[in-house]
Design a protein around this motif. Structure first.
Motif: not given
Lengths: 109, 243
Positions: B17-44
């Motif tokens: 159940x926690x994984x399902x809650x974290x799923x969109x949270x992780x997705x949005x983190x990845x999305x926002x990180x790239x949008x805010x100018x963090x490089x892909x390697x730094x995001x990962x």
């Protein structure tokens, strides 16, 4: 990766790990008083509530948004109700997210 | 299948159940990180090395607004201080383990695994000597899920620039609500939540997310005081209950 990114990553990683590990590391030499033990029981509820209440009531980060057009508030209230009656985490997450997205879709098209 | 593997898989299963809650949270983190100018390697790497959702989230929003390194690191410290309180709650259960266990279990300690694992440690039925395998299973499930969601979010963020505005961050509210509400079984616990929520809103504008720590402290104090006050007045409590 820029130098800024490298310093940021190393800094965040070491700070976070130090916070999580310090007590585990010295664990066998530390005993907590009954007051501290009692206080620890309230920590998860207090911290998590302090994160979610502003996220529901002021999602824009600029003042209270106590209106039906605030989908975070509507979804949050639904989450509280489902959780209180079902005590089922999965149902709470799915039910409230469904309401949240339908509400936003209805509001903003 | 060995008993250790069974405990490991049960820990992972109870974390679903926690994984399902974290799923969109992780997705949005990845999305926002790239949008805010963090490089892909730094995001990962941030998800792989820091592994603290709310701190990563806040860091990325600060980077987007051009915040300096010192404030970023101070904010990480304050937002993550609650993990020290989690580790204090779990410490009596892991103090017997060797460091080769304590180091990874501490590194992987999150809100979600804490909620699942703490409940398991309080359950008297499962054999005590296998509980750290259950803990490890919960952690591994959270960690791999978080990393994959970050990767997917970062790739999606590159492909769909508007994704950051979908409100996927509501997943965090939904998950944390689902964890908190069932814990509000006693009146002191309820009071702790009300006080923490109130102070969090009132102190929201304090710098460096100090409002969060202040709210947590106020909530914990209110809970402890209420519990002690109720314990000191058993007769009055009984009358209140019967009305």
């Amino acid at each position: 990766m820029s130098q800024f990114e490298i310093v940021l990553l190393l800094g965040m990683a070491s700070i976070t790990f130090a916070i999580r590990y310090t007590l585990f590391a010295v664990g066998d030499r530390v005993r907590f008083s009954p007051l501290v033990q009692q206080a620890l029981g309230y920590v998860p509820v207090a911290v998590l509530t302090a994160i979610i209440v502003p996220a529901m009531l002021m999602p824009g980060g600029e003042g209270l948004e106590l209106t039906p057009s605030n989908a975070y508030l509507v979804g949050g209230v639904v989450a509280v109700l489902i959780a209180a009656f079902s005590r089922n985490l999965l149902l709470t997450i799915f039910g409230s997210m469904l309401v949240f997205f339908l509400w936003r879709w209805w509001l903003f098209g | 299948m060995s008993a250790k593997t069974t405990a490991l898989l049960r820990g992972a299963r109870d974390t679903v159940p926690m994984l399902i809650g974290a799923l969109p949270f992780g997705l949005i983190f990845g999305t926002l990180a790239v949008a805010s100018g963090l490089s892909l390697p730094a995001t990962l790497l941030m998800s792989a090395l820091v592994f603290a959702g709310s701190a990563q989230f806040i860091a990325v929003s600060l980077i987007a607004s051009g915040t300096g390194l010192v404030v970023l690191l101070l904010t990480t410290l304050i937002v993550n201080l609650r993990h020290m309180l989690y580790s204090a709650s779990l410490m009596p259960h892991v103090r017997h383990l060797p460091q080769r266990w304590k180091i990874p279990l501490a590194f992987w300690l999150t809100d979600e695994s804490f909620a699942v694992v703490h409940r398991h440690y309080l359950d008297p039925h499962p054999p005590k000597e296998l509980k750290h395998w259950y803990y490890l299973g919960s952690c591994l499930a959270m960690y791999s899920n978080w990393f994959l969601c970050t990767l997917l979010g970062a790739l999606l963020g590159n492909a769909l620039p508007g994704l950051a505005d979908w409100g996927l961050d509501f997943a965090m509210v939904a998950t944390f609500t689902g964890i908190v509400v069932p814990l509000l079984r006693t009146r002191p616990m309820l009071l702790a939540a009300v006080v923490a929520g109130l102070v969090a809103v009132l102190a929201y504008d304090l710098p460096w997310k100090l409002g969060l720590m202040l709210a947590a402290l106020a909530g914990v104090s209110a809970g402890v005081l209420a519990e002690r006050w109720l314990a000191a007045q058993p007769a009055k409590e009984a009358i209140n209950e019967s009305v």
